[in-house]
Design an enzyme around this catalytic site. Sequence first.
Site, short mmCIF file in Angstrom:
data_model
loop_
_atom_site.label_atom_id
_atom_site.label_comp_id
_atom_site.label_asym_id
_atom_site.label_seq_id
_atom_site.Cartn_x
_atom_site.Cartn_y
_atom_site.Cartn_z
N SER A 1 -5.72 18.35 0.03
CA SER A 1 -5.88 18.90 1.34
C SER A 1 -5.66 20.29 0.74
O SER A 1 -4.89 20.89 -0.51
CB SER A 1 -4.48 18.24 2.25
N LYS A 2 -5.15 20.90 1.77
CA LYS A 2 -5.35 22.77 2.11
C LYS A 2 -4.28 22.85 0.51
O LYS A 2 -4.12 24.05 0.16
CB LYS A 2 -5.19 22.95 3.70
N ARG A 3 -2.84 22.02 1.11
CA ARG A 3 -2.08 22.88 0.24
C ARG A 3 -2.29 22.61 -1.37
O ARG A 3 -1.23 22.35 -1.92
CB ARG A 3 -0.72 21.86 0.24
N HIS A 4 -2.96 21.42 -1.99
CA HIS A 4 -3.36 21.29 -3.23
C HIS A 4 -4.03 22.51 -3.64
O HIS A 4 -4.37 22.90 -5.46
CB HIS A 4 -4.62 20.21 -3.58
N GLY A 5 -4.23 24.16 -3.41
CA GLY A 5 -4.73 25.05 -3.41
C GLY A 5 -6.21 25.19 -2.90
O GLY A 5 -6.79 24.55 -2.01
#
Length: 467
Positions: free
Chosen positions: A241-245
Amino acid sequence: MSVVTRFAPSPTGFLHIGGARTALFNYLFAKHHGGQFLLRVEDTDLKRSTDEAIQAILHGLSWLELDWDGAEVYQSHNADRHREVAEQLVADGKAYKCYCTPEELAEMREKAKNSGGSTRMYDGRWRDRDPAEAPAGIDPVIRIKMPQEGETTITDLVQGDVTKANDTLDDFIILRSDGTPTYMLAVVVDDHDMGVTHAIRGDDHLNNAFRQLHVFKACGWDVPAFAHIPLIHGADGAKLSKRHGALGVEAYEEMGILPEAMCNYLLRLGWSHGDDETISREQAIEWFNLEAVGRSPARFDMDKLLNLNAHYLKSADPSRLAAGVLADADAAGITVSPDAEKRLVAGMTGLASRAKNAHELFELSHLYLIDAPIDMNEKARDSLADPEARQTLNELAELLKKATSWGEDELDGIAREYAESMGLKLGKVAQPLRSALTGSNVSPSIFEVMAVLGRDETLARLEIAAE
Ligand code: GLU
């Protein structure tokens, strides 16, 4: 049978790496079988689809050199055909018009929820009802008649046999009351019309496949083979997801990743061929098969990608890399002389073997990009503040002026001889040389640098530094 695959992105965002991998697998599978790889832009959700996203997807695929055959298909252009198929299904008794009011549907939904999943979402109340009973003033939707008993099995080329009880599948909508097709209908009609033989996609679509299969059958069409590949997870094991960069392919392009490194990495993410890590496009086409796609989610690992990138940088064509550096220089407002351009190409292999990405390559290239006088970093300036170091440079410059050829080995020999005659370690000579010639304390071998810079540029830099 000739193989036809397709990549069918919804243009609601950039091309994310999961999509890029799906595209790659479809591409490789088609090319392996000498078939065709098609592109269909699933832009039926006009509110969420944007031109910007379409451009990002097309650009991402081109960057990865996943060239599709023929022109891309825009799903929204096929809406008339989708409607025609839905109406034909009604005429054939395979689908029906449903006149339920929003209140009735809400009631059914509530009931299904309370039943804990044992009741279908739609209870089929218009399935066998006489259309003459249709209430006035309601625009009907069209629903497909799904089998009510038994089970449906999909023989998935990655997941194996997957079976679902038919009583969990309700008569879903294929055409909305405003006459627009639903996604479930559009995919099937387009896959059929495009002659798709294999639908390779993320396993988040496996559930849809059970519904789509019955639409194919109701239409009397061949069902394509399905291959649902596990999604990509982050290094922590959670769904990516987005929080993985960075997730958009263009972010990796901006990071200075080479497209061939990206493709190689994505290929290995969920597919393997023995212990092979670096796999060229040609080998990938030769070896790719669906049997070797793993059934469990692969984890994205940035370090692995960077390592592969370093590998591909080392073997990339120097003039291609130089072109990239020159474009970066241009963007940074650096004017590069024709001499500097030649140096850049000549020195590229040495630079590329020390860089992990295009940004590092650009930084390292600086020493060839400009003509004397060059700028110096603090360490270089400090090391040249020592009068002894400048003395060394002066004496060495005198010897170099007498050099009869300007090859790396000969230059190395001159410096060694000089160091020996002065009772100095080679490092004592190499360090001021490096500062004077590169303006920094990291660079390829200093004799390689001298050879690439050439006699005039080397002597000019030494003279300036020795002053
Ligand atoms: N448009 C769908 C998506 O972007 C893919 C549909 C399919 O491959 O069948 O997830």
